[in-house]
Motif scaffolding. Structure first.
Motif, PDB file in Angstrom:
ATOM      1  N   THR A 164       0.841  -1.335  -0.069  1.00 11.95           N
ATOM      2  CA  THR A 164       0.043  -0.131  -0.054  1.00 11.95           C
ATOM      3  C   THR A 164       0.845   1.078   0.062  1.00 11.95           C
ATOM      4  OG1 THR A 164      -0.246  -0.023   2.503  1.00 11.95           O
ATOM      5  CG2 THR A 164      -1.873  -1.146   1.034  1.00 11.95           C
ATOM      6  N   TRP A 165       2.110   1.350   0.123  1.00 15.48           N
ATOM      7  CA  TRP A 165       2.965   2.519  -0.033  1.00 15.48           C
ATOM      8  C   TRP A 165       2.914   3.448  -1.055  1.00 15.48           C
ATOM      9  CZ3 TRP A 165       6.522   4.907  -2.818  1.00 15.48           C
ATOM     10  CH2 TRP A 165       7.197   5.798  -2.311  1.00 15.48           C
ATOM     11  N   SER A 166       2.633   4.855  -0.980  1.00 14.05           N
ATOM     12  CA  SER A 166       2.508   5.471  -1.707  1.00 14.05           C
ATOM     13  C   SER A 166       2.793   6.836  -1.419  1.00 14.05           C
ATOM     14  CB  SER A 166       1.060   5.423  -2.299  1.00 14.05           C
ATOM     15  OG  SER A 166       0.656   6.792  -2.877  1.00 14.05           O
ATOM     16  N   THR A 167       3.325   7.837  -2.269  1.00  8.97           N
ATOM     17  CA  THR A 167       3.683   9.324  -2.032  1.00  8.97           C
ATOM     18  C   THR A 167       2.356   9.937  -1.767  1.00  8.97           C
ATOM     19  OG1 THR A 167       3.896   9.680  -4.180  1.00  8.97           O
ATOM     20  CG2 THR A 167       5.839   9.243  -2.877  1.00  8.97           C
TER      21      THR A 167
ATOM     22  N   PRO B  79      10.879   6.824   2.458  1.00  8.57           N
ATOM     23  CA  PRO B  79      11.008   5.804   1.367  1.00  8.57           C
ATOM     24  C   PRO B  79      10.391   4.626   1.651  1.00  8.57           C
ATOM     25  CG  PRO B  79      13.054   6.475   2.275  1.00  8.57           C
ATOM     26  CD  PRO B  79      12.138   7.174   3.300  1.00  8.57           C
ATOM     27  N   PRO B  80      10.064   3.706   0.836  1.00  8.72           N
ATOM     28  CA  PRO B  80       9.304   2.555   0.831  1.00  8.72           C
ATOM     29  C   PRO B  80       9.849   1.730   1.951  1.00  8.72           C
ATOM     30  CG  PRO B  80       9.692   2.935  -1.656  1.00  8.72           C
ATOM     31  CD  PRO B  80      10.618   3.815  -0.688  1.00  8.72           C
ATOM     32  N   PRO B  81       8.840   0.963   2.873  1.00  8.83           N
ATOM     33  CA  PRO B  81       9.223   0.245   4.046  1.00  8.83           C
ATOM     34  C   PRO B  81      10.155  -0.697   3.733  1.00  8.83           C
ATOM     35  CG  PRO B  81       7.108  -0.090   3.582  1.00  8.83           C
ATOM     36  CD  PRO B  81       7.362   0.887   2.384  1.00  8.83           C
ATOM     37  N   GLN B  82      10.834  -1.135   4.677  1.00  8.00           N
ATOM     38  CA  GLN B  82      11.894  -2.159   4.879  1.00  8.00           C
ATOM     39  C   GLN B  82      11.676  -2.895   6.027  1.00  8.00           C
ATOM     40  OE1 GLN B  82      13.784  -2.940   1.936  1.00  8.00           O
ATOM     41  NE2 GLN B  82      12.853  -1.058   0.901  1.00  8.00           N
ATOM     42  N   PRO B  83      12.118  -4.300   5.942  1.00  8.07           N
ATOM     43  CA  PRO B  83      11.667  -5.054   7.289  1.00  8.07           C
ATOM     44  C   PRO B  83      13.072  -4.372   8.336  1.00  8.07           C
ATOM     45  CG  PRO B  83      12.127  -6.453   5.438  1.00  8.07           C
ATOM     46  CD  PRO B  83      12.328  -5.164   4.881  1.00  8.07           C
TER      47      PRO B  83
ATOM     48  N   LEU C 224       7.519  15.629  -2.662  1.00  9.63           N
ATOM     49  CA  LEU C 224       7.450  14.409  -3.052  1.00  9.63           C
ATOM     50  C   LEU C 224       6.845  14.412  -4.965  1.00  9.63           C
ATOM     51  CD1 LEU C 224       4.905  13.772  -0.261  1.00  9.63           C
ATOM     52  CD2 LEU C 224       7.049  12.912  -0.259  1.00  9.63           C
ATOM     53  N   ASP C 225       7.608  13.420  -5.410  1.00 10.17           N
ATOM     54  CA  ASP C 225       7.325  13.335  -6.667  1.00 10.17           C
ATOM     55  C   ASP C 225       7.383  14.465  -7.317  1.00 10.17           C
ATOM     56  OD1 ASP C 225       6.973  10.542  -6.476  1.00 10.17           O
ATOM     57  OD2 ASP C 225       4.738  10.724  -6.236  1.00 10.17           O
TER      58      ASP C 225
END
Length: 166
Positions: free
Chosen positions: A31-34, A40-44, A152-153
């Protein structure tokens, strides 16, 4: 595709447990989105010392996690201990448009009250009109705007501060 409960049935919403980490991480990445994220996109890992299972309410359908909302203290200050903050809301694409986001917000309000909070606040990006409308319809009012707080973007985006009394 995830089968959602019948519209007249309440989704199963509960406090997260450590075993939810993989499902929550998958949902978070999907579901990650700006539209709603400034990081930044999630990381473990999903859970860490700042993001504990007890901070999340999880929505389930057919035994799978289809949404979550995170409740946490906005600061560690004792003078601010009566305030909780929504610090994340995610709903799986397949589960959108069925009232799950609203159910999660209502569950967060109830949980904040249960925890003794007197106020609930949040931050939402100015260009996220669906989220802003949802929060407003659930009693949150705009309490401040930080103009062009994020880039963003390639576009500057306002940070909108919202809150409500419990």
């Amino acid at each position: 595709m995830i089968a959602m409960p019948e519209p007249h049935k309440q989704p199963n919403i509960r406090i997260a447990v450590a075993g939810d980490e993989e499902g929550l991480a998958l949902l978070d990445r999907a579901t990650w989105s700006t539209l709603h994220a400034v990081s930044p996109p999630p990381q473990p890992p999903f859970f860490d010392e700042r993001h504990l299972p007890r901070d999340y309410l999880v929505a389930e359908a057919d035994g799978r996690i289809v949404g979550y909302i995170r409740l946490a203290r906005p600061t560690p200050l004792a003078s601010n201990a009566h305030v909780l903050q929504i610090q994340g809301l995610a709903v799986a694409d397949e589960a959108r448009g069925q009232g799950l986001g609203r159910a999660l917000v209502r569950a967060a309000v109830a949980e904040a009250r249960r925890r003794g909070a007197r106020r609930l606040s949040l931050r939402v990006l100015g260009h996220n009109a669906p989220a802003r409308a949802l929060y407003a319809s659930e009693g949150f009012a705009v309490e401040g705007v930080q103009p062009q707080e994020f880039l963003l973007d390639g576009a500057y985006v306002d940070d909108v501060l919202m809150g409500r009394t419990l």
